[in-house]
Scaffold this active site. Structure first.
Site, short mmCIF file in Angstrom:
data_model
loop_
_atom_site.label_atom_id
_atom_site.label_comp_id
_atom_site.label_asym_id
_atom_site.label_seq_id
_atom_site.Cartn_x
_atom_site.Cartn_y
_atom_site.Cartn_z
N ASP A 31 -110.87 -25.59 22.79
CA ASP A 31 -109.81 -25.78 23.78
C ASP A 31 -109.76 -24.55 24.69
O ASP A 31 -109.84 -23.42 24.23
CB ASP A 31 -108.46 -25.99 23.08
CG ASP A 31 -107.41 -26.56 24.02
OD1 ASP A 31 -107.02 -27.72 23.84
OD2 ASP A 31 -106.98 -25.83 24.95
N ASN A 71 -101.97 -36.35 20.95
CA ASN A 71 -100.77 -36.62 21.74
C ASN A 71 -100.98 -37.91 22.53
O ASN A 71 -102.09 -38.17 23.02
CB ASN A 71 -100.51 -35.45 22.70
CG ASN A 71 -100.18 -34.17 21.97
OD1 ASN A 71 -99.50 -34.19 20.95
ND2 ASN A 71 -100.66 -33.05 22.46
N HIS A 91 -108.30 -37.60 22.59
CA HIS A 91 -108.85 -36.39 21.98
C HIS A 91 -107.99 -36.01 20.79
O HIS A 91 -106.78 -36.22 20.79
CB HIS A 91 -108.91 -35.23 22.97
CG HIS A 91 -107.62 -34.96 23.69
ND1 HIS A 91 -107.19 -35.73 24.74
CD2 HIS A 91 -106.65 -34.02 23.49
CE1 HIS A 91 -106.02 -35.28 25.17
NE2 HIS A 91 -105.66 -34.24 24.42
P1 AMP Z 1 -103.12 -32.78 25.51
O1 AMP Z 1 -101.99 -31.99 26.10
O2 AMP Z 1 -102.88 -33.27 24.13
O3 AMP Z 1 -103.56 -33.89 26.46
O4 AMP Z 1 -104.33 -31.78 25.35
C1 AMP Z 1 -105.20 -31.46 26.38
C2 AMP Z 1 -105.86 -30.18 25.99
O5 AMP Z 1 -107.00 -30.01 26.81
C3 AMP Z 1 -104.98 -28.94 26.18
O6 AMP Z 1 -104.81 -28.28 24.93
C4 AMP Z 1 -105.77 -28.11 27.20
O7 AMP Z 1 -105.69 -26.74 26.95
C5 AMP Z 1 -107.18 -28.64 27.01
N1 AMP Z 1 -108.06 -28.51 28.15
C6 AMP Z 1 -107.79 -28.80 29.45
N2 AMP Z 1 -108.86 -28.59 30.22
C7 AMP Z 1 -109.85 -28.15 29.39
C8 AMP Z 1 -111.21 -27.76 29.58
N3 AMP Z 1 -111.78 -27.78 30.77
N4 AMP Z 1 -111.92 -27.37 28.49
C9 AMP Z 1 -111.34 -27.34 27.27
N5 AMP Z 1 -110.07 -27.71 27.03
C10 AMP Z 1 -109.33 -28.10 28.06
#
Ligand code: AMP
Length: 112
Positions: free
Chosen positions: A29, A85, A98
């Site tokens: 992440d 989520n 995810h």
């Molecule tokens: P959610 O809020 O459950 O949709 O989680 C999305 C996650 O994606 C968050 O924890 C972000 O920090 C992560 N995220 C967003 N963009 C990227 C990226 N380019 N590479 C890795 N993680 C990411």
């Protein structure tokens, strides 16, 4: 489709990849909320856990078979948390299914 995790899965956007096979990808992440914070995603687009059906659910089994391997490789020998989520109330920010794999410390008991 303009989907961040589809682009990461296709290699169009770089990620800190820790595992990949034909069906899923795991990467770190970008804003870790624990010492180890890995996301594991199906390569095929599924919007969220709420969009899982009989027709696309095989990859979920595959992901859950893969999570222990990813967790072990990340050094999570004392437990970890798996979270997904869903939607607005679940604070889902990326609309591609995810699973967060969180660990590397004792996590807070509260989940909401
Ligand atoms: P959610 O809020 O459950 O949709 O989680 C999305 C996650 O994606 C968050 O924890 C972000 O920090 C992560 N995220 C967003 N963009 C990227 C990226 N380019 N590479 C890795 N993680 C990411």
């Amino acid at each position: 489709m303009d989907c961040l995790f589809c682009k990461i899965a296709a290699g169009e956007i770089p990620s800190a990849k820790v595992y990949e096979d034909d069906l899923c990808l795991a990467f770190r992440d970008i804003a870790p909320q624990a010492p180890v914070h890995i996301l594991i995603v199906p390569k095929a687009h599924i919007a969220s856990a709420d969009a899982v059906t009989k027709d696309n659910s095989a990859v979920i089994t595959h992901i859950f078979e893969t999570i222990p391997e990813v967790a072990r490789a990340a050094g999570l020998t004392n437990g970890y948390r798996v979270i997904t989520n869903v939607g607005e109330d679940g604070c889902q920010s990326v609309k591609h299914l995810h699973f967060h794999i969180l660990g590397g410390k004792k996590l807070p008991e509260s989940m909401g």
